[in-house]
Write a protein that holds these residues in place. Structure first.
Motif, PDB file in Angstrom:
ATOM      1  N   ALA A 280       2.748  10.188  11.662  1.00  0.00           N
ATOM      2  CA  ALA A 280       1.517   9.600  11.144  1.00  0.00           C
ATOM      3  C   ALA A 280       0.392  10.628  11.159  1.00  0.00           C
ATOM      4  N   GLY A 281      -0.339  10.703  10.049  1.00  0.00           N
ATOM      5  CA  GLY A 281      -1.462  11.628   9.954  1.00  0.00           C
ATOM      6  C   GLY A 281      -1.083  13.044   9.582  1.00  0.00           C
ATOM      7  N   HIS A 282       0.202  13.325   9.476  1.00  0.00           N
ATOM      8  CA  HIS A 282       0.654  14.678   9.143  1.00  0.00           C
ATOM      9  C   HIS A 282       0.833  14.831   7.637  1.00  0.00           C
ATOM     10  N   LYS A 283       1.077  16.070   7.229  1.00  0.00           N
ATOM     11  CA  LYS A 283       1.154  16.417   5.807  1.00  0.00           C
ATOM     12  C   LYS A 283       2.607  16.556   5.347  1.00  0.00           C
ATOM     13  N   ALA A 284       2.825  16.176   4.098  1.00  0.00           N
ATOM     14  CA  ALA A 284       4.109  16.411   3.432  1.00  0.00           C
ATOM     15  C   ALA A 284       3.828  17.090   2.105  1.00  0.00           C
ATOM     16  N   ALA A 285       4.738  17.980   1.680  1.00  0.00           N
ATOM     17  CA  ALA A 285       4.562  18.695   0.423  1.00  0.00           C
ATOM     18  C   ALA A 285       4.835  17.757  -0.752  1.00  0.00           C
ATOM     19  N   ALA A 286       3.881  17.712  -1.698  1.00  0.00           N
ATOM     20  CA  ALA A 286       4.036  16.868  -2.876  1.00  0.00           C
ATOM     21  C   ALA A 286       4.715  17.608  -4.018  1.00  0.00           C
TER      22      ALA A 286
ATOM     23  N   MET B  43       0.843  -1.194   0.000  1.00  0.00           N
ATOM     24  CA  MET B  43       0.000   0.000   0.000  1.00  0.00           C
ATOM     25  C   MET B  43       0.878   1.244   0.000  1.00  0.00           C
ATOM     26  N   HIS B  44       0.453   2.265  -0.744  1.00  0.00           N
ATOM     27  CA  HIS B  44       1.245   3.486  -0.835  1.00  0.00           C
ATOM     28  C   HIS B  44       1.356   4.128   0.548  1.00  0.00           C
ATOM     29  N   PRO B  45       2.503   4.696   0.880  1.00  0.00           N
ATOM     30  CA  PRO B  45       2.693   5.214   2.241  1.00  0.00           C
ATOM     31  C   PRO B  45       1.926   6.498   2.540  1.00  0.00           C
ATOM     32  N   VAL B  46       1.370   7.157   1.493  1.00  0.00           N
ATOM     33  CA  VAL B  46       0.644   8.403   1.738  1.00  0.00           C
ATOM     34  C   VAL B  46      -0.730   8.348   1.076  1.00  0.00           C
ATOM     35  N   ILE B  47      -1.596   9.266   1.494  1.00  0.00           N
ATOM     36  CA  ILE B  47      -2.942   9.407   0.930  1.00  0.00           C
ATOM     37  C   ILE B  47      -3.017  10.757   0.240  1.00  0.00           C
ATOM     38  N   ARG B  48      -3.395  10.757  -1.013  1.00  0.00           N
ATOM     39  CA  ARG B  48      -3.612  12.003  -1.744  1.00  0.00           C
ATOM     40  C   ARG B  48      -5.105  12.101  -2.014  1.00  0.00           C
ATOM     41  N   LEU B  49      -5.753  13.095  -1.421  1.00  0.00           N
ATOM     42  CA  LEU B  49      -7.207  13.160  -1.449  1.00  0.00           C
ATOM     43  C   LEU B  49      -7.751  13.738  -2.741  1.00  0.00           C
ATOM     44  N   HIS B  50      -6.943  14.524  -3.463  1.00  0.00           N
ATOM     45  CA  HIS B  50      -7.383  15.099  -4.734  1.00  0.00           C
ATOM     46  C   HIS B  50      -6.150  15.354  -5.586  1.00  0.00           C
ATOM     47  N   THR B  51      -6.303  15.189  -6.878  1.00  0.00           N
ATOM     48  CA  THR B  51      -5.138  15.345  -7.768  1.00  0.00           C
ATOM     49  C   THR B  51      -4.558  16.747  -7.733  1.00  0.00           C
ATOM     50  N   ASP B  52      -5.371  17.765  -7.378  1.00  0.00           N
ATOM     51  CA  ASP B  52      -4.877  19.138  -7.332  1.00  0.00           C
ATOM     52  C   ASP B  52      -4.303  19.528  -5.974  1.00  0.00           C
ATOM     53  N   ASP B  53      -4.340  18.613  -4.998  1.00  0.00           N
ATOM     54  CA  ASP B  53      -3.745  18.916  -3.685  1.00  0.00           C
ATOM     55  C   ASP B  53      -2.233  19.018  -3.818  1.00  0.00           C
ATOM     56  N   ASN B  54      -1.645  19.942  -3.058  1.00  0.00           N
ATOM     57  CA  ASN B  54      -0.178  20.044  -3.051  1.00  0.00           C
ATOM     58  C   ASN B  54       0.436  19.451  -1.791  1.00  0.00           C
ATOM     59  N   VAL B  55      -0.397  18.764  -0.984  1.00  0.00           N
ATOM     60  CA  VAL B  55       0.113  18.015   0.161  1.00  0.00           C
ATOM     61  C   VAL B  55      -0.495  16.618   0.147  1.00  0.00           C
ATOM     62  N   VAL B  56       0.196  15.682   0.786  1.00  0.00           N
ATOM     63  CA  VAL B  56      -0.297  14.322   0.959  1.00  0.00           C
ATOM     64  C   VAL B  56      -0.259  13.990   2.440  1.00  0.00           C
ATOM     65  N   ILE B  57      -0.998  12.942   2.843  1.00  0.00           N
ATOM     66  CA  ILE B  57      -1.131  12.575   4.252  1.00  0.00           C
ATOM     67  C   ILE B  57      -0.409  11.257   4.502  1.00  0.00           C
ATOM     68  N   ALA B  58       0.420  11.228   5.533  1.00  0.00           N
ATOM     69  CA  ALA B  58       1.172  10.013   5.865  1.00  0.00           C
ATOM     70  C   ALA B  58       0.250   8.975   6.500  1.00  0.00           C
ATOM     71  N   ARG B  59       0.218   7.766   5.917  1.00  0.00           N
ATOM     72  CA  ARG B  59      -0.584   6.690   6.502  1.00  0.00           C
ATOM     73  C   ARG B  59      -0.027   6.262   7.857  1.00  0.00           C
ATOM     74  N   THR B  60       1.307   6.186   7.930  1.00  0.00           N
ATOM     75  CA  THR B  60       2.010   5.864   9.169  1.00  0.00           C
ATOM     76  C   THR B  60       3.192   6.825   9.260  1.00  0.00           C
ATOM     77  N   ALA B  61       3.933   6.778  10.356  1.00  0.00           N
ATOM     78  CA  ALA B  61       5.128   7.610  10.461  1.00  0.00           C
ATOM     79  C   ALA B  61       6.106   7.236   9.344  1.00  0.00           C
ATOM     80  N   LEU B  62       6.587   8.249   8.608  1.00  0.00           N
ATOM     81  CA  LEU B  62       7.452   8.004   7.453  1.00  0.00           C
ATOM     82  C   LEU B  62       8.853   8.524   7.736  1.00  0.00           C
ATOM     83  N   PRO B  63       9.866   7.701   7.612  1.00  0.00           N
ATOM     84  CA  PRO B  63      11.243   8.185   7.775  1.00  0.00           C
ATOM     85  C   PRO B  63      11.653   9.049   6.583  1.00  0.00           C
ATOM     86  N   ALA B  64      12.721   9.783   6.738  1.00  0.00           N
ATOM     87  CA  ALA B  64      13.255  10.568   5.621  1.00  0.00           C
ATOM     88  C   ALA B  64      13.588   9.650   4.455  1.00  0.00           C
TER      89      ALA B  64
END
Length: 505
Positions: free
Chosen positions: A38-44, A1-22
């Motif tokens: 986990a649950g936080h945003k990262a810039a796409a 499963m992809h490590p992030v959730i992108r809720l819309h194609t035009d979003d410029n952030v994604v949501i971490a499914r779990t804690a993601l290392p660098a």
């Protein structure tokens, strides 16, 4: 499963499914530059200083500094800002797709035709000064299974005797604050989940019981007592206990019968939210809300301060311009109200919300509104006002959960559905409260408090519609008498909290 959730194609952030290392890949050619909780945003993609940050394809804030692809997006580099909203009153309103054969549940039909989901005897107080005496009366009938104490064993159809006390009733203005308190108490006094009510007062308070009874035409099923007139605390406790004993047999003389789901009035709540709330539990509850409405029932959304910034999406679903403008006027009232008290309606969410990944009130509002599903906004009402419309209704309340839910139950809600990502524990007697977890770690950690796990959506085990159907099925079972986790812990008395509007003098 992809490590992030992108809720819309035009979003410029994604949501971490779990804690993601660098160095975790999150988008085409983009890896995380730092650890993302986990649950936080990262810039796409790159986000320039001052540029809107978008989630759900909606503005949730603005970059306060330049944000590089893969960066953590949170309070250190994102904040509030002004942007234009198109209210487009009624543009997206559409006919409700009612089901052909409505669902049913086993409810308690009262003599006036209303349907109860529980059967309590209630003790209300006009003022804080009578709170302890009310508690003593209720304690006399409290179950203690571990000690073998079952004072209501002979009355199996009575769910309990509950005292609902508060901290006001005197030292208050006789205008709107008193009217609001009385409207709240009257809503509980009329609630179908109470078979009988006794109201206890001190005798010299601003909120005179006689005035409240007259103002709201409360006569049936209600007894009132003043401690001063009764001759003191002991005599009032004895009289209160005598009242309960007197009505127990009558209260017990009920039975459940098959009733249509159109008798449901569901209070929608969220508290202790996190970055997953708007992805899993809230959308799933939104599906359940749509099912309630399609079956002819009512859902009640509240927490005006946690709808702020997303109200333009509700006005588009309003059945009329008048209904939509009521919602917009509430936002204006709250802007003025918070300004007068040195606060800001657009302040950041609570520390727990921020720890869970929510950065601005816009982001929280957009996730919170998902609880209301997709049907038309049919009415906008004041705090604790009786809910009479069928469909999706908005009630004006503060964002503080106990105060908001108290208003909804005063309005007639007979079931509460409460989503949480951080682990809020809550009950709201006399209405049962269903707790819905946004993620599996929370559900497993607090399984004794959570009724539903929507973490299955994040893990790909279940779709949002499937989870929503599961919640709707549970609503029907709970309305039929199945106990929720909060009821097993006897939550619901201390959470009674009328909105303390106005100054204390």
């Amino acid at each position: 499963m992809h490590p992030v959730i992108r809720l819309h194609t035009d979003d410029n952030v994604v949501i971490a499914r779990t804690a993601l290392p660098a160095d975790t890949p999150i988008a085409d050619g983009v890896v995380t530059s730092v650890r993302i909780p986990a649950g936080h945003k990262a810039a796409a993609r790159p986000i320039a200083q001052g540029e809107p940050v978008r989630r759900y394809n909606q503005v949730i804030g603005f970059a306060t500094t330049a944000i590089a692809p893969g960066d953590h997006v949170h309070v250190h580099n994102m904040g509030m800002g002004d942007f234009a909203k198109d209210y487009a009153y009624g543009r997206d309103a559409k006919p409700t797709d009612y089901v052909e054969v409505p669902a049913t549940f086993e409810g308690i039909r009262r003599p006036d035709g209303r349907v109860a989901t529980r059967n309590y005897i209630g003790i209300l107080t006009s003022v804080n000064c009578s709170a302890h005496v009310a508690g003593l009366v209720a304690d006399a009938f409290k179950r203690h299974p571990l000690l073998g104490i079952e004072p209501l064993a002979d009355y199996p159809h009575v769910d309990g005797v509950v005292a609902l006390t508060h901290k006001t009733g005197c030292g208050m203005a006789e205008g709107e604050p008193l009217q609001l308190l009385r409207r709240t108490l009257a809503g509980y006094a009329r609630h179908p989940n109470f078979s009988h009510i006794v109201v206890l007062g001190l005798g010299c308070e601003v909120n005179q019981i006689s005035g409240m009874l007259k103002e709201h035409n409360l006569t049936d099923r209600i007894r009132n007592m003043d401690i001063q007139a009764m001759g003191g605390s002991r005599k009032t406790v004895e009289a209160g206990m005598d009242f309960v004993r007197e009505v127990l047999a009558d209260a017990n003389h009920v039975h459940r019968e098959t009733v249509p789901a159109s008798e449901l009035k569901i209070a929608l709540q969220c508290g202790g939210s996190d970055g997953y709330s708007g992805v899993s539990a809230n959308p799933a509850l939104g599906v359940a809300s749509d099912l309630v409405v399609r079956n002819g029932g009512t859902v009640i959304l509240s927490e005006t301060t946690e709808t702020y910034g997303a109200e333009h999406l509700f006005t588009r679903r309003a059945v009329s311009r008048e209904v939509g403008e009521k919602l917009v006027s509430l936002m204006s009232w709250w802007e003025d109200y918070t300004r007068k008290h040195g606060a800001e309606i657009n302040a950041n969410p609570s520390p727990g919300n921020k720890a869970g990944g929510l950065t601005t009130i816009l982001e929280k509002s957009l996730g919170a509104m998902a609880k209301a599903g997709s049907t038309n906004l049919v009415d906008v009402i004041q705090y604790a006002e009786a809910v009479t419309a069928k469909g999706f209704v908005f009630m004006d309340t503060p964002g503080f959960d106990p105060v908001a839910a108290t208003g909804q139950v005063a309005g007639g809600a007979n079931v509460v559905c409460f989503t949480t990502g951080r682990g809020s524990v809550f009950g709201c007697k006399p209405a049962p409260s269903i707790k819905i977890a946004t993620n599996t770690p929370l559900y497993r950690r607090m399984e004794e408090d959570m009724d539903v796990n929507c973490g299955t959506i994040l893990e790909g085990e279940e779709t949002v519609p499937e989870s929503g159907q599961r919640i709707f099925d549970l609503i029907l079972r709970v309305a039929s008498g199945e106990r929720t986790k909060s009821e097993l812990f006897d939550f619901g008395s201390a959470e009674f909290a009328p909105w303390p509007l106005g100054v204390t003098v």
